[in-house]
Design a protein around this motif. Structure first.
Motif, PDB file in Angstrom:
ATOM      1  N   LYS A  70       0.840  -1.199   0.000  1.00 15.43           N
ATOM      2  CA  LYS A  70       0.000   0.000   0.000  1.00 15.43           C
ATOM      3  C   LYS A  70       0.874   1.247   0.000  1.00 15.43           C
ATOM      4  O   LYS A  70       1.686   1.448   0.905  1.00 15.43           O
ATOM      5  CB  LYS A  70      -0.907  -0.007   1.239  1.00 15.43           C
ATOM      6  N   CYS A  71       0.725   2.069  -1.032  1.00 15.63           N
ATOM      7  CA  CYS A  71       1.453   3.332  -1.121  1.00 15.63           C
ATOM      8  C   CYS A  71       0.917   4.279  -0.055  1.00 15.63           C
ATOM      9  O   CYS A  71      -0.296   4.490   0.051  1.00 15.63           O
ATOM     10  CB  CYS A  71       1.264   3.942  -2.516  1.00 15.63           C
ATOM     11  N   LEU A  72       1.814   4.867   0.752  1.00 20.13           N
ATOM     12  CA  LEU A  72       1.379   5.746   1.843  1.00 20.13           C
ATOM     13  C   LEU A  72       1.068   7.156   1.368  1.00 20.13           C
ATOM     14  O   LEU A  72       0.570   7.989   2.129  1.00 20.13           O
ATOM     15  CB  LEU A  72       2.448   5.786   2.941  1.00 20.13           C
ATOM     16  N   THR A  73       1.325   7.438   0.067  1.00 20.79           N
ATOM     17  CA  THR A  73       1.011   8.755  -0.490  1.00 20.79           C
ATOM     18  C   THR A  73      -0.392   8.769  -1.098  1.00 20.79           C
ATOM     19  O   THR A  73      -1.227   9.587  -0.742  1.00 20.79           O
ATOM     20  CB  THR A  73       2.052   9.158  -1.561  1.00 20.79           C
ATOM     21  N   CYS A  74      -0.643   7.830  -2.018  1.00 18.97           N
ATOM     22  CA  CYS A  74      -1.944   7.806  -2.702  1.00 18.97           C
ATOM     23  C   CYS A  74      -2.876   6.714  -2.183  1.00 18.97           C
ATOM     24  O   CYS A  74      -4.033   6.632  -2.573  1.00 18.97           O
ATOM     25  CB  CYS A  74      -1.749   7.630  -4.210  1.00 18.97           C
ATOM     26  N   GLU A  75      -2.356   5.853  -1.300  1.00 18.69           N
ATOM     27  CA  GLU A  75      -3.096   4.740  -0.695  1.00 18.69           C
ATOM     28  C   GLU A  75      -3.543   3.678  -1.703  1.00 18.69           C
ATOM     29  O   GLU A  75      -4.426   2.870  -1.419  1.00 18.69           O
ATOM     30  CB  GLU A  75      -4.298   5.256   0.116  1.00 18.69           C
ATOM     31  N   SER A 107       2.890  -6.117   9.026  1.00 17.46           N
ATOM     32  CA  SER A 107       3.170  -5.080   8.038  1.00 17.46           C
ATOM     33  C   SER A 107       4.618  -4.616   8.130  1.00 17.46           C
ATOM     34  O   SER A 107       5.147  -4.384   9.212  1.00 17.46           O
ATOM     35  CB  SER A 107       2.222  -3.900   8.269  1.00 17.46           C
ATOM     36  N   GLU A 108       5.277  -4.511   6.963  1.00 18.78           N
ATOM     37  CA  GLU A 108       6.677  -4.078   6.888  1.00 18.78           C
ATOM     38  C   GLU A 108       6.729  -2.730   6.177  1.00 18.78           C
ATOM     39  O   GLU A 108       6.129  -2.559   5.112  1.00 18.78           O
ATOM     40  CB  GLU A 108       7.490  -5.112   6.101  1.00 18.78           C
ATOM     41  N   MET A 109       7.418  -1.755   6.761  1.00 18.82           N
ATOM     42  CA  MET A 109       7.517  -0.426   6.157  1.00 18.82           C
ATOM     43  C   MET A 109       8.654  -0.384   5.141  1.00 18.82           C
ATOM     44  O   MET A 109       9.771  -0.796   5.445  1.00 18.82           O
ATOM     45  CB  MET A 109       7.754   0.637   7.241  1.00 18.82           C
ATOM     46  N   LEU A 110       8.341   0.083   3.938  1.00 22.23           N
ATOM     47  CA  LEU A 110       9.345   0.235   2.891  1.00 22.23           C
ATOM     48  C   LEU A 110       9.712   1.709   2.803  1.00 22.23           C
ATOM     49  O   LEU A 110       8.947   2.535   2.292  1.00 22.23           O
ATOM     50  CB  LEU A 110       8.787  -0.270   1.543  1.00 22.23           C
ATOM     51  N   THR A 111      10.892   2.055   3.351  1.00 20.90           N
ATOM     52  CA  THR A 111      11.320   3.453   3.408  1.00 20.90           C
ATOM     53  C   THR A 111      12.777   3.579   2.966  1.00 20.90           C
ATOM     54  O   THR A 111      13.453   2.586   2.729  1.00 20.90           O
ATOM     55  CB  THR A 111      11.184   4.011   4.852  1.00 20.90           C
ATOM     56  N   GLY A 112      13.258   4.809   2.897  1.00 19.17           N
ATOM     57  CA  GLY A 112      14.656   5.080   2.558  1.00 19.17           C
ATOM     58  C   GLY A 112      15.057   4.484   1.225  1.00 19.17           C
ATOM     59  O   GLY A 112      14.390   4.692   0.207  1.00 19.17           O
ATOM     60  N   SER A 113      16.143   3.715   1.229  1.00  9.31           N
ATOM     61  CA  SER A 113      16.634   3.097  -0.013  1.00  9.31           C
ATOM     62  C   SER A 113      15.762   1.909  -0.442  1.00  9.31           C
ATOM     63  O   SER A 113      15.945   1.350  -1.513  1.00  9.31           O
ATOM     64  CB  SER A 113      18.086   2.636   0.160  1.00  9.31           C
ATOM     65  N   CYS A 118       5.626   3.174  -6.995  1.00 15.06           N
ATOM     66  CA  CYS A 118       4.170   3.185  -7.128  1.00 15.06           C
ATOM     67  C   CYS A 118       3.778   3.496  -8.574  1.00 15.06           C
ATOM     68  O   CYS A 118       4.166   4.537  -9.111  1.00 15.06           O
ATOM     69  CB  CYS A 118       3.563   4.215  -6.177  1.00 15.06           C
ATOM     70  N   GLU A 119       3.027   2.592  -9.187  1.00 14.30           N
ATOM     71  CA  GLU A 119       2.566   2.770 -10.578  1.00 14.30           C
ATOM     72  C   GLU A 119       1.599   3.944 -10.693  1.00 14.30           C
ATOM     73  O   GLU A 119       1.500   4.582 -11.726  1.00 14.30           O
ATOM     74  CB  GLU A 119       1.877   1.486 -11.069  1.00 14.30           C
ATOM     75  N   HIS A 120       0.885   4.211  -9.611  1.00 14.22           N
ATOM     76  CA  HIS A 120      -0.109   5.296  -9.607  1.00 14.22           C
ATOM     77  C   HIS A 120       0.561   6.660  -9.491  1.00 14.22           C
ATOM     78  O   HIS A 120       0.191   7.614 -10.172  1.00 14.22           O
ATOM     79  CB  HIS A 120      -1.092   5.076  -8.447  1.00 14.22           C
ATOM     80  N   CYS A 121       1.592   6.755  -8.633  1.00 10.69           N
ATOM     81  CA  CYS A 121       2.323   8.023  -8.437  1.00 10.69           C
ATOM     82  C   CYS A 121       3.453   8.192  -9.463  1.00 10.69           C
ATOM     83  O   CYS A 121       3.992   9.291  -9.611  1.00 10.69           O
ATOM     84  CB  CYS A 121       2.928   8.080  -7.030  1.00 10.69           C
ATOM     85  N   HIS A 122       3.828   7.103 -10.132  1.00 10.07           N
ATOM     86  CA  HIS A 122       4.945   7.088 -11.095  1.00 10.07           C
ATOM     87  C   HIS A 122       6.267   7.523 -10.457  1.00 10.07           C
ATOM     88  O   HIS A 122       7.067   8.215 -11.078  1.00 10.07           O
ATOM     89  CB  HIS A 122       4.636   7.962 -12.324  1.00 10.07           C
ATOM     90  N   LEU A 124       9.090   6.615  -6.694  1.00  6.89           N
ATOM     91  CA  LEU A 124       9.368   5.846  -5.482  1.00  6.89           C
ATOM     92  C   LEU A 124       8.671   6.486  -4.295  1.00  6.89           C
ATOM     93  O   LEU A 124       8.783   7.700  -4.087  1.00  6.89           O
ATOM     94  CB  LEU A 124      10.876   5.775  -5.236  1.00  6.89           C
ATOM     95  N   GLN A 125       7.959   5.679  -3.530  1.00  7.39           N
ATOM     96  CA  GLN A 125       7.198   6.184  -2.396  1.00  7.39           C
ATOM     97  C   GLN A 125       7.360   5.270  -1.190  1.00  7.39           C
ATOM     98  O   GLN A 125       7.687   4.086  -1.325  1.00  7.39           O
ATOM     99  CB  GLN A 125       5.701   6.272  -2.751  1.00  7.39           C
ATOM    100  N   GLU A 126       7.120   5.824  -0.007  1.00  6.37           N
ATOM    101  CA  GLU A 126       7.086   4.998   1.194  1.00  6.37           C
ATOM    102  C   GLU A 126       5.816   4.153   1.138  1.00  6.37           C
ATOM    103  O   GLU A 126       4.759   4.614   0.688  1.00  6.37           O
ATOM    104  CB  GLU A 126       7.091   5.873   2.454  1.00  6.37           C
ATOM    105  N   ALA A 127       5.931   2.904   1.582  1.00  8.18           N
ATOM    106  CA  ALA A 127       4.791   1.995   1.482  1.00  8.18           C
ATOM    107  C   ALA A 127       4.784   0.999   2.631  1.00  8.18           C
ATOM    108  O   ALA A 127       5.778   0.835   3.338  1.00  8.18           O
ATOM    109  CB  ALA A 127       4.838   1.258   0.143  1.00  8.18           C
ATOM    110  N   ALA A 128       3.640   0.353   2.818  1.00  7.97           N
ATOM    111  CA  ALA A 128       3.487  -0.700   3.827  1.00  7.97           C
ATOM    112  C   ALA A 128       3.216  -2.007   3.098  1.00  7.97           C
ATOM    113  O   ALA A 128       2.298  -2.092   2.285  1.00  7.97           O
ATOM    114  CB  ALA A 128       2.332  -0.365   4.762  1.00  7.97           C
ATOM    115  N   LYS A 129       4.043  -3.019   3.386  1.00  8.86           N
ATOM    116  CA  LYS A 129       3.917  -4.310   2.707  1.00  8.86           C
ATOM    117  C   LYS A 129       3.461  -5.388   3.689  1.00  8.86           C
ATOM    118  O   LYS A 129       3.977  -5.493   4.793  1.00  8.86           O
ATOM    119  CB  LYS A 129       5.263  -4.699   2.095  1.00  8.86           C
ATOM    120  N   THR A 130       2.459  -6.155   3.272  1.00 13.33           N
ATOM    121  CA  THR A 130       1.921  -7.233   4.096  1.00 13.33           C
ATOM    122  C   THR A 130       1.832  -8.510   3.264  1.00 13.33           C
ATOM    123  O   THR A 130       1.457  -8.460   2.090  1.00 13.33           O
ATOM    124  CB  THR A 130       0.503  -6.879   4.614  1.00 13.33           C
ATOM    125  N   ILE A 131       2.191  -9.643   3.875  1.00 19.54           N
ATOM    126  CA  ILE A 131       2.056 -10.933   3.200  1.00 19.54           C
ATOM    127  C   ILE A 131       0.948 -11.727   3.876  1.00 19.54           C
ATOM    128  O   ILE A 131       0.970 -11.932   5.091  1.00 19.54           O
ATOM    129  CB  ILE A 131       3.380 -11.730   3.238  1.00 19.54           C
TER     130      ILE A 131
END
Length: 203
Positions: A70-75, A107-113, A118-122, A124-131
Motif C-alpha cells: 500500500k502506497c502511503l502517499t496515494c493509498e 506489516s513491513e515499512m518500505l522506506t529510505g533506499s 508506485c505505478e499510480h504516483c509514477h 518511489l514512495q514509502e509503502a506498507a507491505k503485508t504478506i
C-alpha cells in the motif's frame, strides 16, 4: 502397498541431483523442496502426456500467498500472488509457531533506499507491505529459519531459540477472499537439526 527403502530413494535422488552425491552434510529443507518439486514436475509431465488433467498433488503441497503493498502517499494497493511449497518463517526467542506466523504477516515499512515504485504516483514512495495467505495446501510445511547471518562474525550462526509447538494449529492470517480462511491443521511431524552450526550436524 509395502515400503520404500530410504537407501533406494537416496540413490535415485543422487542420480537426479549431483548436490546430494558427496559425503557433505545436506539441508533437510533443500532436500524436501527438491523432492516435492521433482514429484510435481514428473506427475505433471505424465498427466499432460496422457491428457489426464491437473494433478491433485498441487492441492496437497502447493499454497498461494499474496503480497499486498500500500502506497502511503496515494493509498493505492498493489497485489502479487506467489505459489509456495513451504513457508519460511523467522524465529523470535521464547516464541511459538503461532507467534512466528503472526510475525510472518506483520506489516513491513518500505522506506529510505527500500522505497516502493508506485505505478499510480509514477515514483518511489514509502509503502506498507503485508504478506497474507490466499490458498492453503492440505499439507502445510513450515521452515523455521534457525540459521542467520551474523555481520560481526561474518558467517551464519545457529539460533538455539526455544519454539513452542502445539499439536494443532489454526491459520488466521489469510486474505479476505481466501478459500481456506481459518484453516485447522494437526501436527504430523517435526524435523530437528542436531548440531552446533549450519555446516554440520544431523536431521
Amino acid at each position: 502397498v509395502g515400503i520404500v527403502s530410504p537407501y533406494s530413494l537416496i540413490n535415485v535422488v543422487k542420480l537426479e541431483n549431483e548436490m546430494f552425491r558427496s559425503s557433505m552434510h545436506q539441508d533437510a529443507h533443500e532436500f524436501l523442496n527438491f523432492l516435492i518439486n521433482n514429484i510435481l514436475e514428473t506427475v505433471d509431465a505424465y498427466t499432460k502426456k496422457f491428457n489426464l488433467g491437473k494433478s491433485f498433488l498441487h492441492d496437497i503441497y502447493e499454497g498461494l500467498l499474496t503480497s499486498e503493498t500500500k502506497c502511503l502517499t496515494c493509498e493505492n494497493v498493489s497485489t502479487r500472488d506467489e505459489k509456495f511449497l513451504d513457508l519460511s518463517i523467522d524465529l523470535k526467542q521464547n516464541s511459538s509457531i503461532s507467534n512466528c506466523l503472526e510475525t510472518f504477516s506483520k506489516s513491513e515499512m518500505l522506506t529510505g533506499s527500500n522505497k516502493f515504485y508506485c505505478e499510480h504516483c509514477h515514483s518511489l514512495q514509502e509503502a506498507a507491505k503485508t504478506i497474507k495467505l490466499k490458498k492453503l495446501p492440505k499439507i502445510l510445511a513450515l521452515h523455521l529459519k534457525r540459521f542467520k547471518y551474523n555481520e560481526n562474525l561474518n558467517r551464519n550462526i545457529k539460533l538455539f531459540y526455544r519454539v513452542e509447538y502445539s499439536k494443532t494449529l489454526r491459520i488466521s492470517n489469510t486474505t479476505e477472499d481466501s478459500i481456506d480462511s481459518d484453516k485447522f491443521y494437526e501436527l504430523y511431524a517435526i524435523i530437528v537439526h542436531i548440531g552446533g552450526g549450519p555446516y554440520h550436524g544431523h536431521y
